[in-house]
Design a protein around this motif. Sequence first.
Motif, PDB file in Angstrom:
ATOM      1  N   ALA A   1       2.561   4.761 -22.067  1.00  0.00           N
ATOM      2  CA  ALA A   1       2.175   5.439 -20.828  1.00  0.00           C
ATOM      3  C   ALA A   1       3.340   5.456 -19.842  1.00  0.00           C
ATOM      4  CB  ALA A   1       0.951   4.754 -20.205  1.00  0.00           C
ATOM      5  N   GLY A   2       4.047   4.332 -19.761  1.00  0.00           N
ATOM      6  CA  GLY A   2       5.213   4.274 -18.866  1.00  0.00           C
ATOM      7  C   GLY A   2       6.232   5.332 -19.247  1.00  0.00           C
TER       8      GLY A   2
ATOM      9  N   PHE B   1       5.773   1.863  -5.677  1.00  0.00           N
ATOM     10  CA  PHE B   1       4.741   1.133  -6.428  1.00  0.00           C
ATOM     11  C   PHE B   1       5.323  -0.118  -7.091  1.00  0.00           C
ATOM     12  CE2 PHE B   1       2.578   5.342  -6.575  1.00  0.00           C
ATOM     13  CZ  PHE B   1       1.431   4.941  -5.931  1.00  0.00           C
ATOM     14  N   GLY B   2       6.646  -0.123  -7.245  1.00  0.00           N
ATOM     15  CA  GLY B   2       7.279  -1.247  -7.942  1.00  0.00           C
ATOM     16  C   GLY B   2       7.586  -2.415  -7.023  1.00  0.00           C
ATOM     17  N   VAL B   3       7.979  -2.113  -5.804  1.00  0.00           N
ATOM     18  CA  VAL B   3       8.256  -3.179  -4.840  1.00  0.00           C
ATOM     19  C   VAL B   3       7.587  -2.813  -3.519  1.00  0.00           C
ATOM     20  CG1 VAL B   3       9.988  -4.571  -3.679  1.00  0.00           C
ATOM     21  CG2 VAL B   3      10.480  -3.595  -5.930  1.00  0.00           C
TER      22      VAL B   3
ATOM     23  N   SER C   1       5.459  -1.459 -13.373  1.00  0.00           N
ATOM     24  CA  SER C   1       6.686  -1.982 -13.998  1.00  0.00           C
ATOM     25  C   SER C   1       7.768  -0.904 -14.096  1.00  0.00           C
ATOM     26  CB  SER C   1       6.380  -2.612 -15.363  1.00  0.00           C
ATOM     27  OG  SER C   1       5.728  -1.680 -16.188  1.00  0.00           O
ATOM     28  N   THR C   2       7.410   0.344 -14.418  1.00  0.00           N
ATOM     29  CA  THR C   2       8.456   1.380 -14.470  1.00  0.00           C
ATOM     30  C   THR C   2       8.973   1.681 -13.065  1.00  0.00           C
ATOM     31  OG1 THR C   2       6.763   3.103 -14.393  1.00  0.00           O
ATOM     32  CG2 THR C   2       7.633   2.532 -16.563  1.00  0.00           C
TER      33      THR C   2
ATOM     34  N   SER D   1      12.751   2.627 -14.611  1.00  0.00           N
ATOM     35  CA  SER D   1      13.013   3.071 -15.977  1.00  0.00           C
ATOM     36  C   SER D   1      11.858   2.674 -16.878  1.00  0.00           C
ATOM     37  CB  SER D   1      14.301   2.418 -16.496  1.00  0.00           C
ATOM     38  OG  SER D   1      14.128   1.018 -16.512  1.00  0.00           O
ATOM     39  N   SER D   2      11.808   3.350 -18.013  1.00  0.00           N
ATOM     40  CA  SER D   2      10.877   2.930 -19.045  1.00  0.00           C
ATOM     41  C   SER D   2      11.702   2.189 -20.084  1.00  0.00           C
ATOM     42  CB  SER D   2      10.199   4.163 -19.650  1.00  0.00           C
ATOM     43  OG  SER D   2       9.855   3.896 -20.987  1.00  0.00           O
TER      44      SER D   2
END
Lengths: 337, 514
Positions: free
Chosen positions: A93-94, A174-176, A251-252, A257-258
């Motif tokens: 999905a990422g 969304f990541g940080v 996480s991405t 990145s994936s």
Amino acid sequence: MSEVDSIQAPSPESGGWRQDFDLLKVISRFGVIITLLASILIFSILNDRFIEIDGIRTSLNLASPLLMLALGLTVVLAMGDFDLSVTGIQSAAGAIVVILIVNHDWSWLLAVFMGLLFCLVAGSINGLLVSYAGMPSFITTLATGLILIGTRYEAADGRNITGAKDLPAIYRDFGVGRPDPWLELHTPVWIAAGLAILMWLLMSRTEAGRYMYAIGGNPEAARLSGINVKALRALGFSAVGFMALFAAVTSTARTASSVADSGFSTLLGAYAAAFLGAAASKRTLFNVPGTVLGVIFLQAVDRGLILEGYSTGVRDIAKGCILLLAMAFTRIGASRQ
Amino acid sequence: MTATATAGLGPLLEVSGVTKRYPGVLAVDDVSLTLGTGQIVGLVGKNGAGKSTLIKIIAGAERADEGHLHLNGEPLELHRPHDATDAGLAFVHQDLQDVGDLSVAENVMMGLGYPRKMGMFVDWAKLYRLAAEPITRLEADIDPREPVGDLSVAKQRLVMIARGLAQQAQLLVLDEPSASLTDEEIEHLFAVVRRLRDDGITVVYVSHRLEEIFELTERVIVMRNGQLVADEPTESLDRSSLIAHITGHEHAQTAVERRASRGVGGRPDTEVVLEVEGISADTGVHNCSFDVRKGEILGVGGLMGSGRTEMVRAVFGADHRREGTVRVHGAEVSDKHPSESMAAGLALLPEDRKTQGNIMDFSVRHNITLASLDRHRARPQAPFPSGRSEKQAADRRIDRLSIATPHDRQLVRLLSGGNQQKVVIGKWLEQGADVLIFDEPTIGVDVDGKEEIYDIMEELADEGKAVVFISSEFSELVGVCHRVLVLHEGRIVGELEGDAVTEPAIVEICYSQH
């Protein structure tokens, strides 16, 4: 003689063992929590930085995707199923989301929506195969997980797909993200906390949650009580897919990145957290607060050992030992019955 | 210690002054008894009477707080289960303790060490030969090479007995050995037990089925509240005096007396609630038709394997029906899912309360509300169960059914068999079913518990429920049923009503089918 001999199951210890017996009881009941507190104490004595608030915030942020995965697993585990494809779904999905944004200029919202669709379909396929076609969940999800990991690998020739420039800032948040003004926690922590509360409500406060534990306790008795066992088991796998999307996005977004990774150690970490949580609970059932505790425990040990300068290998050994210890605690409890 | 040691000289096993306390419970209270060689001794008592604790002490699985054991006149020190085995004591428990994936021979010879070739490889030919010997002694048609898991329950029990023989056992304890065996298999088991007795082995036979005690044993030991209350030759007892020993009540009612005193007659003249028409199922149910009226208790008799359970499962929709219809209050009920039958007012209390009736790790409260959870919402629109409403419901059922539990949060696993069964009943009463199908509700339930379950069924009928009652103990059917159907090979082959409901009549129909 097939029956328990009295209403209260008698303990096999005689009166003289009373003292030790109570100690064992405390250990078996609170062993995991005691070990967690002890580890925190030891790590904070060894290194002041362990309890530094900024470091803890970063740690929580790093642990958030793991918690999301573990929450999904808690649902299927409560019903007696396994899902080994969860990190495969997350990784695929990422990749889908990142590729759609970076290579195909999709809007991030649409890309995430596609990712969600993918996760739900993948989860539902697992659910159909296991619940309706009656295939064993362990092997089935091992197989679908392998297929997903392999597809992800082939789709990008085994490379990471980076998008530091192309991923919009709003997505990367969304990541940080900007920390909130009150607790100064990052966005993924809040998302994970929200999901945990949602899942906690589902598992322990709704009819569906009660039915899920009934299925975990005895699927045939549940079915004969009118519970739709097949539908709920299938739904559990969809929930895993749903949670995998959040893990994929956070996480991405954090690494922009994936990453081409089998996700094997993440998978084991998520299971370890769920099992620790069950070991910490009164009746050794998989449960949401326990899973949250498990994730925090593993992350605390990780962080403590990193601060002491230990390598990945040592950290894995430590986590393995903790899991064994937790199981030993619950065995102490079980062997008394 | 060998089997031939002291046959005929003095007692085999002497238990003197054995006492075992658990916190809050005196499980075994100063029990003394002696067992000679070559006897069949029945051990009976209610659940919780102390039988299993006593056996565990003899087996070395529990240590007595006081008292001594002597085997062939010598003190017997048991520190672990293996010591008892070495001393020549063998135990066959109700829940089979064999290893299903291993062959019969491996199970029989387990614990004795397998014969070896060149010091390390198992000598299979010899293993099969050694294992075949005790199996032949039992006149059992079992291939030592077959995996035990593929055998019938009856044959698995024989394998466990064979293990005891291979270990040169002098004393064999059989705990509820006839559970889930067909009548033919029970006959074979009895023959085996008698032959072992003739070979000088002492057999302790534990059972709730008093008919078997009378048929098989020479001597009966009765335990009650941890004490040994009777130890008499079987021939000096009759059914009601034995029940009196077990329960401690002066006089125990026989089924016929119960029927007479309750005035059980023919079926009530009321409306039909459940109509079953020509149902068949792949589980071995053929063209069964019957109906049940409001306030009626319909018994279903037949031998083990006659298709009683399969028939009611098909009625409830637990299994799919190949043909036929089921109507409740005139409306047809589909067999798609048990929830459809429940909505129509049907309830099935399954044969095995542990594997099908209750969630053993759920509390009494959560089991009782499981089938009607949507009626315990805090707000009707939102699917959130209200603890208060659930507790009220559970307390109501605990009170009404006299479920012996310290509180409604007690795990069902920790209740006695009779009380577990009452929890299942409570669940369906809470669900509000009109037709309650009880499949062997009294199996493994002690004498008092059985009476309570009969009382409950009668009360339900008096309140206007329709009750279907399956039992292998035909006397139970005689005690409470207005009418009895008899099944054979999945077909209804007989029907008795009113005064015609007698035990001999049911037995007659069962055995005249061949």
